[in-house]
Write an enzyme that holds these catalytic residues in place. Structure first.
Site, PDB file in Angstrom:
ATOM      1  N   PRO A  74       0.957  -1.244   0.055  1.00  0.00           N
ATOM      2  CA  PRO A  74      -0.009   0.021   0.033  1.00  0.00           C
ATOM      3  C   PRO A  74       1.002   1.465   0.236  1.00  0.00           C
ATOM      4  CG  PRO A  74      -0.050  -1.169   2.084  1.00  0.00           C
ATOM      5  CD  PRO A  74       0.565  -1.883   1.238  1.00  0.00           C
ATOM      6  N   HIS A  75       0.581   2.432  -0.651  1.00  0.00           N
ATOM      7  CA  HIS A  75       1.301   3.415  -0.739  1.00  0.00           C
ATOM      8  C   HIS A  75       0.036   4.339  -1.324  1.00  0.00           C
ATOM      9  CE1 HIS A  75       1.449   1.275  -4.732  1.00  0.00           C
ATOM     10  NE2 HIS A  75       1.467   2.655  -5.061  1.00  0.00           N
ATOM     11  N   GLY A  76       0.502   5.913  -1.238  1.00  0.00           N
ATOM     12  CA  GLY A  76      -0.153   7.083  -1.529  1.00  0.00           C
ATOM     13  C   GLY A  76      -0.595   7.197  -3.087  1.00  0.00           C
TER      14      GLY A  76
END
Length: 143
Positions: free
Chosen positions: A61-63
């Site tokens: 998960p990342h922005g």
């Protein structure tokens, strides 16, 4: 500031859902000073746009692209989950949160992808008993 320290690593995390895993990944990054709290919302936004499931029990998960303003310095959070969770129909037991300053996250992502490209490597990592063992595994990623 190192992108990965023992304080960024949770072993045997009792996580039940993808949402819980994303939230904790983001909270570690924020607590350790890599991002603002708002980055967590951007991680959820990214997940609605496209799944961050990578295969081999791994999710990253990342922005979103516009989350860069929320990143103070590049960093990773790593969660080795107690048991597999459902990530949009896929089994996940290793969750690596990424915050990259500028385009640094792309280089970080490719190093992680290489380190985790073999499921047996991921399974070996999941047996780690201490954050230092996880750091050893990712020592090449953190350089």
């Amino acid at each position: 500031m190192s992108i990965l320290t023992e304080g960024n690593i949770k072993i045997g995390a009792a996580i039940e859902t993808k949402e819980e895993a994303i939230r904790q990944a983001g909270e570690i990054l924020a607590e350790q000073g890599y991002t603002s709290e708002n980055y967590i919302d951007k991680m959820f936004e990214r997940e609605t746009l496209t799944s961050t499931y990578m295969g081999n029990l791994l999710a990253i998960p990342h922005g979103t692209e516009d989350a860069r303003d929320e990143v103070k310095t590049s960093g990773l959070s790593i969660q080795l989950l107690e048991k597999e969770i459902d990530w949009g129909g896929n089994p996940v037991q290793l969750v690596i949160g990424i915050a990259g300053k500028g385009d640094e996250h792309l280089a970080i992502l490719s190093k992680i992808a290489i380190a985790c490209s073999e499921e047996e490597n991921v399974r070996t990592l999941l047996k780690a008993k201490s954050p230092s063992e996880v750091l050893d595994f990712f020592s090449e990623v953190a350089e």
